[in-house]
Design an enzyme around this catalytic site. Structure first.
Site, PDB file in Angstrom:
ATOM      1  N   HIS A   1       0.804-141.125  12.311  1.00 15.44           N
ATOM      2  CA  HIS A   1       1.884-141.171  11.672  1.00 15.44           C
ATOM      3  C   HIS A   1       2.274-140.757  10.571  1.00 15.44           C
ATOM      4  O   HIS A   1       3.331-140.838   9.839  1.00 15.44           O
ATOM      5  CB  HIS A   1       2.088-143.025  11.838  1.00 15.44           C
ATOM      6  CG  HIS A   1       3.351-143.420  12.261  1.00 15.44           C
ATOM      7  ND1 HIS A   1       4.323-142.999  12.938  1.00 15.44           N
ATOM      8  CD2 HIS A   1       3.769-144.818  12.057  1.00 15.44           C
ATOM      9  CE1 HIS A   1       5.339-143.897  13.032  1.00 15.44           C
ATOM     10  NE2 HIS A   1       4.908-144.941  12.390  1.00 15.44           N
TER      11      HIS A   1
ATOM     12  N   TYR B   1      -4.430-144.896   5.743  1.00 18.80           N
ATOM     13  CA  TYR B   1      -3.615-144.195   6.896  1.00 18.80           C
ATOM     14  C   TYR B   1      -3.515-142.549   6.630  1.00 18.80           C
ATOM     15  O   TYR B   1      -2.738-142.114   7.418  1.00 18.80           O
ATOM     16  CB  TYR B   1      -2.076-144.813   6.713  1.00 18.80           C
ATOM     17  CG  TYR B   1      -1.984-146.342   6.872  1.00 18.80           C
ATOM     18  CD1 TYR B   1      -1.902-146.715   8.166  1.00 18.80           C
ATOM     19  CD2 TYR B   1      -1.795-147.198   5.862  1.00 18.80           C
ATOM     20  CE1 TYR B   1      -1.863-148.212   8.331  1.00 18.80           C
ATOM     21  CE2 TYR B   1      -1.805-148.558   6.116  1.00 18.80           C
ATOM     22  CZ  TYR B   1      -1.941-149.108   7.201  1.00 18.80           C
ATOM     23  OH  TYR B   1      -1.608-150.430   7.356  1.00 18.80           O
TER      24      TYR B   1
END
Length: 187
Positions: free
Chosen positions: A19, A14
């Site tokens: 995000h 990630y």
């Protein structure tokens, strides 16, 4: 005491996703001021002192939707009595254009699950947010979009805005949230 929280998801998978822009901002803040994060419980933490103010910076490792768990631990440990002025949360906003920065004193989560987790865990909406627009792709599912990386063109623009977000944190600490809102919400 001030607590700064960068929201994101832990792990390499990630690291460069939209995000994780909250993590990117606090990582840049740490880089700029020579701070080093250490792993502790459900978060990475570093301490900073600016203008005679003690500041704790964290990156929750609980994944976005459970960020409130880690934030509550730190808030309870640091005993923040003046919560609205003492807690700054940095996060992405899919409903704002790419790179737009907006600073708010309080309010709803705007559908952001990490922010909602903090609201639920603390029992209040009264904390400062620095929202960074990541734009939206109308042809892609929102959850898929926020968990995908920036394009190289977007990355260049967002990097510039990450630096502005770091500057906005310093303004909030030194001159107050109203001054920061007057400067950065106009850009």
């Amino acid at each position: 005491m001030i607590v700064i929280v960068g929201l994101g998801n832990p792990g390499r998978k990630y690291a460069k996703t939209r995000h994780n822009v909250g993590f990117m901002v606090v990582d840049e803040l740490a880089r700029k001021y020579g701070l080093v994060f250490k792993e502790k419980n459900d978060y990475y933490i570093t301490e900073w002192r600016l203008e005679n103010k003690d500041i704790t910076i964290i990156k929750p490792t609980t994944y976005m939707n459970l960020s409130g768990t880690a934030v509550k631990k730190v808030v309870n440990e640091k005993i923040l009595k003046n919560l609205p002025e003492s807690l700054i949360v940095i996060h992405d906003d899919v409903d704002m254009p790419l790179g737009k920065i907006k600073i708010k004193k309080n309010g709803s989560s705007g559908g952001h699950k990490g922010v909602q987790s903090i609201i639920d865990s603390l029992g209040t909406k009264d904390f400062i947010r620095i929202k960074i627009g990541i734009g939206k792709n109308p042809y892609q599912d929102v959850s898929e979009y926020v968990l995908s990386p920036f394009t190289s063109e977007q990355r260049a623009k967002i990097q510039e805005k990450i630096s502005e977000a770091v500057e906005s944190i310093v303004v909030i600490i030194n001159e107050g949230v109203n001054k920061a809102m007057n400067i950065y919400n106009r850009l």
